[in-house]
Design a protein around this motif. Structure first.
Motif, PDB file in Angstrom:
ATOM      1  N   PRO A   1     111.147  34.302  14.125  1.00 36.47           N
ATOM      2  CA  PRO A   1     111.409  33.451  12.883  1.00 36.47           C
ATOM      3  C   PRO A   1     111.349  31.618  13.793  1.00 36.47           C
ATOM      4  N   PRO A   2     111.139  30.380  12.380  1.00 37.75           N
ATOM      5  CA  PRO A   2     110.295  28.819  12.378  1.00 37.75           C
ATOM      6  C   PRO A   2     111.854  28.562  13.279  1.00 37.75           C
ATOM      7  N   GLN A   3     111.680  26.971  13.809  1.00 44.01           N
ATOM      8  CA  GLN A   3     112.457  26.608  14.179  1.00 44.01           C
ATOM      9  C   GLN A   3     113.753  26.255  13.180  1.00 44.01           C
ATOM     10  N   GLN A   4     115.021  25.712  13.951  1.00 46.24           N
ATOM     11  CA  GLN A   4     115.923  25.487  13.149  1.00 46.24           C
ATOM     12  C   GLN A   4     117.061  24.344  13.728  1.00 46.24           C
ATOM     13  N   GLY A   5     118.084  23.681  12.552  1.00 45.41           N
ATOM     14  CA  GLY A   5     118.622  22.918  13.020  1.00 45.41           C
ATOM     15  C   GLY A   5     120.100  23.143  14.349  1.00 45.41           C
ATOM     16  N   GLU A   6     120.603  22.358  14.443  1.00 44.10           N
ATOM     17  CA  GLU A   6     121.594  22.635  15.187  1.00 44.10           C
ATOM     18  C   GLU A   6     122.716  23.481  15.501  1.00 44.10           C
ATOM     19  N   LEU A   7     123.116  22.848  13.363  1.00 40.53           N
ATOM     20  CA  LEU A   7     123.970  23.871  12.618  1.00 40.53           C
ATOM     21  C   LEU A   7     123.810  24.974  12.750  1.00 40.53           C
ATOM     22  N   GLU A   8     122.286  25.643  11.904  1.00 37.88           N
ATOM     23  CA  GLU A   8     122.013  27.134  11.294  1.00 37.88           C
ATOM     24  C   GLU A   8     121.804  27.693  13.108  1.00 37.88           C
ATOM     25  N   VAL A   9     121.561  26.729  14.485  1.00 34.96           N
ATOM     26  CA  VAL A   9     121.737  27.310  15.363  1.00 34.96           C
ATOM     27  C   VAL A   9     123.257  28.400  16.060  1.00 34.96           C
ATOM     28  N   GLU A  10     123.735  27.159  15.858  1.00 35.96           N
ATOM     29  CA  GLU A  10     125.127  27.598  16.571  1.00 35.96           C
ATOM     30  C   GLU A  10     125.696  28.673  15.075  1.00 35.96           C
ATOM     31  N   ARG A  11     125.669  28.473  14.717  1.00 35.38           N
ATOM     32  CA  ARG A  11     126.466  29.583  13.120  1.00 35.38           C
ATOM     33  C   ARG A  11     125.954  31.260  13.282  1.00 35.38           C
ATOM     34  N   ALA A  12     124.653  30.922  14.182  1.00 39.60           N
ATOM     35  CA  ALA A  12     123.928  32.642  14.658  1.00 39.60           C
ATOM     36  C   ALA A  12     124.518  32.318  15.638  1.00 39.60           C
ATOM     37  N   ILE A  13     124.933  31.804  16.461  1.00 42.70           N
ATOM     38  CA  ILE A  13     125.461  32.234  18.075  1.00 42.70           C
ATOM     39  C   ILE A  13     127.149  32.735  17.699  1.00 42.70           C
ATOM     40  N   ALA A  14     127.428  32.152  16.719  1.00 46.40           N
ATOM     41  CA  ALA A  14     129.175  32.478  16.443  1.00 46.40           C
ATOM     42  C   ALA A  14     129.200  33.391  15.954  1.00 46.40           C
ATOM     43  N   GLY A  15     128.084  33.725  15.091  1.00 48.07           N
ATOM     44  CA  GLY A  15     127.873  35.399  14.299  1.00 48.07           C
ATOM     45  C   GLY A  15     127.534  36.865  15.665  1.00 48.07           C
ATOM     46  N   PHE A  16     127.225  36.045  16.528  1.00 44.10           N
ATOM     47  CA  PHE A  16     127.008  37.341  17.326  1.00 44.10           C
ATOM     48  C   PHE A  16     128.610  37.475  18.157  1.00 44.10           C
ATOM     49  N   ALA A  17     129.195  35.704  18.267  1.00 44.74           N
ATOM     50  CA  ALA A  17     130.773  35.710  19.110  1.00 44.74           C
ATOM     51  C   ALA A  17     131.600  36.586  18.151  1.00 44.74           C
ATOM     52  N   ALA A  18     131.636  36.579  16.601  1.00 43.57           N
ATOM     53  CA  ALA A  18     132.299  36.905  16.221  1.00 43.57           C
ATOM     54  C   ALA A  18     132.360  38.524  15.988  1.00 43.57           C
ATOM     55  N   ARG A  19     131.551  38.995  16.609  1.00 43.04           N
ATOM     56  CA  ARG A  19     131.174  40.760  16.401  1.00 43.04           C
ATOM     57  C   ARG A  19     131.893  40.695  17.990  1.00 43.04           C
ATOM     58  N   ASN A  20     132.628  40.860  18.820  1.00 42.11           N
ATOM     59  CA  ASN A  20     133.481  40.572  20.245  1.00 42.11           C
ATOM     60  C   ASN A  20     134.552  40.526  19.808  1.00 42.11           C
TER      61      ASN A  20
END
Lengths: 506, 449
Positions: B43-62
């Motif tokens: 995937p192409p570059q992403q802003g801080e908000l989008e990356v934070e959201r993606a990592i939080a998505g991993f965290a939410a599954r634990n």
């Protein structure tokens, strides 16, 4: 007490002297409030501690001031340009620090049931996918704790692969003299003898001479590419073919992968394994010397021997293979407790997702551009040992200092007073008085121009014969040159109460 | 891209100064056939908000240990870390500095390493400690290899109470270096006779205290037995908080202490990075692996600190080094030392007492309220319970389904041993509340019924 600044305290404005915690502690002071432990009958089997430990007592504000003052005695990427060749001191984004501390990541226990950590396993699997895609390799071992442990992982896999074929005759790993010290140390730690790979006058492997070193006694080669002189090994494909033809494996030291991410896939060069220093290429913080993280990409030939544990896709989500059976039947074993440097995986993935495929390619290009800019602009006043463009770092030797009475070390120490961290010195060993400059992609052109102006100024001053100026540098640091000989001859490796104080107390 | 400063104008000006037409000319040493013409398929570059959201998505599954009653140990322990620790280790001067090879501009790192080494020596009761290792498991393997060098022998004896991962790491190194290891079988009741295994070829005996199954032992007599045969005693400590209450290895005659320091300052973080501890006697210093910080003076005669005795290390000695180790666990050692400074003597011993009291309370409540049996005759903050023949792995899953992280099944670390299948390791720390214990006792009672 007398001090070089002539102040009453020994302080120098914002630079505050700071005693050891052991010299500040007062019995009974404490920086945390804990409840009184309920009285219970001890169940420690009579093996209780009897005497005091000797830890000092500090309040919270004292402790905060202590570490704040200590921090102010450190140079850091956050403070300025840190052109340490081979170490890749690039910007450390703070988003990554925020990500790793998120609830649901920072507070996961490594032995939770896998049903409760599917997000963590998905994250590891995603990072693995990015690493495999960027390197063009089919497998990756995620668990190694650092680059040097990644090297162990790769060489252990190589040995396991030979042994699985019943080939126990290969006792030698070939390593260039320009290699990082970890390469020969790793080979030795895996029970191999180390022999040198010859170099040519262009700072690269001498292909013809190298081929003569190969044979049925060679288990493999360890080559850094781009190499430690900051040069791409342009015969790399032929090197790989030759070692495979001789029945050996190709370990690539990936310390300099940051120069080629998105421009070259190491898998296309014919390598069998390569460690990736997440703290270099993917910007997890160096933290004053660690922790690192060193995943190792593996070819199909070596993948079955990967260390435990590893993540696999199962019918009900992700699974962890933690024992030597099933998918893990051929594993060479385990290198560390638990699953790897998860905190570094989170940071590295945040870094990679932020850059994306396009941004990582751009980062490599800018790193190479910056190094070549430094090389070109300093070429007139300093001496480069090898011609042509460099990759991500510019290497100079000390011929430009001949007859000046000034050494590479002196230049580095004078650079400190100008507000720059020194470049890497005296490495690689194949170049006399080496100065290895790695600006990284993080620096602006303005900072590079200032650095270049300083280096030109220092080089000219050295050539004018002002050796005394250099020998006394640095002058403006919290401490001046330290007596390393004394430290090694009479090692003082811990604090102990001064004898006079103890006698006075008695 | 927010981290990359160059404008296209900068790039053009710099290429011109270099004297090349394009960036491609700088990559001319790369063989044509292997040059990637375009970006790889990611995937192409992403802003801080989008990356934070993606990592939080991993965290939410634990299920994190801070959102559920958690009694997990087995070499990683949940403790409260004071807010100051995480603030201080994120100061850029600590976080974004390199190994302190330039001591004039690294006195901050060097001084805390000197203090860290002193703290580790004091806790363990040893003369000297290094500036940290990767983790407890690799520190243990390095300790065995060091004992082999010191004694010039190649046969180690390893207790059945050493953490199974640590055993596996020792086994991996033994396989590659060709030294022998006598691994005793897992020993939940700590009945093994280690002294009987020592002979004049033994380089060292490795024990863990508190043991993997939780028992606390005094290894003084074992140390004497080792020394009588010229072998070294290695004591592993992977719950470092125990040393606030338990007799230190140095007083038992240990020659090397290898440990895991995660409990102080370091987040659980799904298993790493952690901080390996390594301490020994003065006379063995030059055989130690890893970095050492030492005191000296500067050109003005002022006290200062440097990395020292580096002639043991790979960057000087290459294939003759004591270890291939390059990094230490710098930032985690900083977290460790700050946490311990905040605790001090008073806080650290109180923390240990609190942990023991919590575990003693939990052991009582599980025996009385859940109908399970505590296997140990002694423990610090972790013990083993026997689940009346029920599979501990299945019970742990049932508890997890109720959002209780109730313990570590021994079978996860010792698979394929039916005699261990009903054993569950349960740890209690200062973070566990009475309600946590009530929830565990009730759920466990139901699960083993």
């Amino acid at each position: 007490m007398s001090n070089p600044h002539g102040t009453i305290t020994g302080n120098r404005g914002l630079q505050l002297e700071e005693k050891l915690i052991f010299e500040q502690g007062v019995e009974g002071r404490c920086g945390v409030d804990l409840p009184d432990p309920p009285k219970v009958k001890s169940r420690m089997g009579g093996v209780e501690r009897r005497g005091p430990i000797g830890l000092p007592g500090l309040s919270e504000p004292q402790a905060i001031r202590h570490y704040t003052r200590l921090s102010q005695k450190n140079f850091a990427i956050d403070a300025g340009m840190y052109p340490l060749g081979s170490c890749t001191m690039k910007h450390n984004p703070r988003l990554n620090e925020k990500a790793v501390r998120m609830p649901g990541l920072g507070d996961l226990h490594p032995m939770q049931p896998v049903s409760t950590v599917q997000g963590a396993l998905a994250l590891i699997d995603t990072l693995a996918h990015w690493l495999k895609t960027l390197t063009g390799m089919p497998a990756v071992a995620m668990s190694p704790a650092a680059g040097a442990q990644g090297e162990l992982c790769g060489v252990m896999a190589i040995k396991a692969a030979h042994e699985a074929k019943g080939d126990h005759a290969r006792k030698v790993i070939l390593v260039p003299e320009s290699a990082h010290g970890t390469n020969p140390a790793t080979a030795a730690a895996c029970g191999y003898a180390v022999e040198a790979i010859p170099a040519n006058e262009r700072g690269r492997v001498d292909l013809d001479a190298f081929k003569k070193e190969l044979g049925p006694h060679v288990a493999g080669i360890m080559i850094t590419n781009p190499n430690t002189c900051g040069l791409f090994e342009n015969d790399i494909v032929e090197i790989g073919k030759a070692v495979h033809a001789a029945g050996g494996y190709f370990y690539c030291d990936g310390a300099n992968f940051n120069a080629i991410v998105g421009r070259v896939r190491p898998g296309d060069l014919g390598i069998d394994c390569m460690h990736i220093n997440l703290h270099k290429t993917f910007s997890t913080p160096h933290g004053g010397g660690g922790p690192g993280s060193g995943p190792v990409v593996l070819s199909a030939a070596l993948a079955p021997y990967a260390p435990l544990p590893f993540v696999v896709h199962g019918p009900n989500g992700f699974r962890l293979v933690e024992e030597a059976k099933g998918e893990g039947a051929k594993t060479f074993g385990r290198l560390k407790a638990f699953h790897g440097q998860m905190g570094m995986f989170v940071r590295a993935l945040a870094y990679m997702m932020s850059h994306g495929s396009d941004g990582m390619r751009q980062a490599s290009e800018d790193a190479v551009l910056n190094a070549n800019y430094v090389q070109a602009r300093l070429g007139e006043v300093m001496t480069a040992p090898f011609p042509g463009p460099c990759m991500h770092e510019a290497l100079f030797d000390d011929r430009f200092l001949n007859g000046s009475g000034v050494s590479t070390l002196d230049i580095a120490k004078a650079l400190i007073d100008e507000g720059f961290h020194p470049m890497t010195m005296y490495f690689p060993l194949v170049v006399h008085g080496a100065l290895l400059i790695e600006p990284t992609e993080s620096e602006t052109k303005e900072t590079l121009d200032q650095f270049i102006a300083v280096m030109r100024g220092l080089a000219e001053r050295a050539k004018k014969g002002d050796a005394d100026f250099f020998h006394h540098a640095p002058r403006l640091t919290p401490r001046r040159r330290l007596d390393e000989t004394l430290a090694a001859r009479k090692p003082v490796l811990r604090w102990r109460p001064a004898p006079t104080e103890r006698q006075a107390a008695e | 891209m927010r981290y990359l400063p160059h404008t296209d104008a900068d790039r053009r000006a710099m290429l011109q100064a270099i004297g090349v037409p394009s960036i491609d000319s700088l990559f001319r040493d790369v063989p044509e056939a292997v040059r990637l013409k375009q970006s790889v398929d990611l995937p192409p570059q992403q802003g801080e908000l989008e990356v934070e959201r993606a990592i939080a998505g991993f965290a939410a599954r634990n299920i994190g240990t801070s959102s559920a009653p958690s009694f997990l140990g087995a070499g990683a322990y949940r403790h409260h870390v004071p807010a100051a620790v995480d603030h201080l280790i994120q100061r850029g001067e600590f976080l974004t500095s390199y190994t302190p090879y330039q001591p004039e501009v690294s006195q901050g790192t060097l001084q805390y390493l000197f203090e860290f080494q002193t703290q580790v020596a004091l806790l363990t009761g040893m003369d000297v400690a290094n500036a940290s290792m990767y983790d407890g498991a690799s520190a243990t393997a390095e300790a065995v290899m060091m004992a082999n060098r010191v004694t010039r022998r190649e046969r180690a004896v390893v207790s059945g109470n050493l953490h199974p991962h640590y055993r596996e790491v020792v086994a991996t190194h033994a396989r590659y270096l060709g030294f022998a290891v006598d691994f005793l079988p897992p020993d939940p009741r700590a009945n093994e006779d280690l002294a009987a295994r020592i002979d004049d070829k033994t380089s060292c005996v490795v024990v863990q205290n508190p043991g993997f199954f939780g028992q606390v032992r005094d290894y003084t007599k074992l140390g004497e037995a080792c020394h009588a045969k010229g072998a070294l005693l290695i004591v592993v400590v992977n719950e470092i908080v125990s040393l606030g209450a338990v007799k230190p290895p140095g007083e038992m005659g240990a020659d090397i202490v290898a440990g895991e320091g995660q409990s102080l300052g370091v987040a659980l973080g799904y298993g790493g990075p952690y901080v390996g501890l390594f301490a020994t006697r003065d006379r063995f210093v030059r055989q130690m692996p890893g970095r050492l910080c030492g005191q000296t003076v500067d050109a003005d005669g002022q006290r200062g600190f440097v990395l020292t005795l580096s002639t043991r290390e790979q960057h000087i000695r290459r294939e003759k080094a004591t270890s291939n180790i390059c990094t230490n666990s710098g930032l985690c050692s900083l977290a460790f030392t700050i946490h311990l400074t905040l605790l001090g003597e008073t806080g650290f011993t109180r923390l240990a007492a609190l942990n023991h009291a919590k575990a003693a309370e939990l052991a009582d409540r599980l025996e009385k309220g859940a109908g399970v049996k505590v296997v140990n005759d002694s423990f610090f903050n972790e013990f083993t319970v026997s689940l009346n023949g029920k599979s501990a792995a299945e019970v742990a899953e049932k508890l997890a389904a109720k959002r209780i992280l109730g313990g570590v099944p021994v079978s996860r670390l010792y698979p394929g041993r039916p005699e261990l299948a009903d054993l569950l390791l349960v740890a209690a720390t200062e973070t566990n509340t009475g309600e946590d214990m009530t929830a565990l006792a009730a759920a466990l009672k139901e699960a083993v019924r």
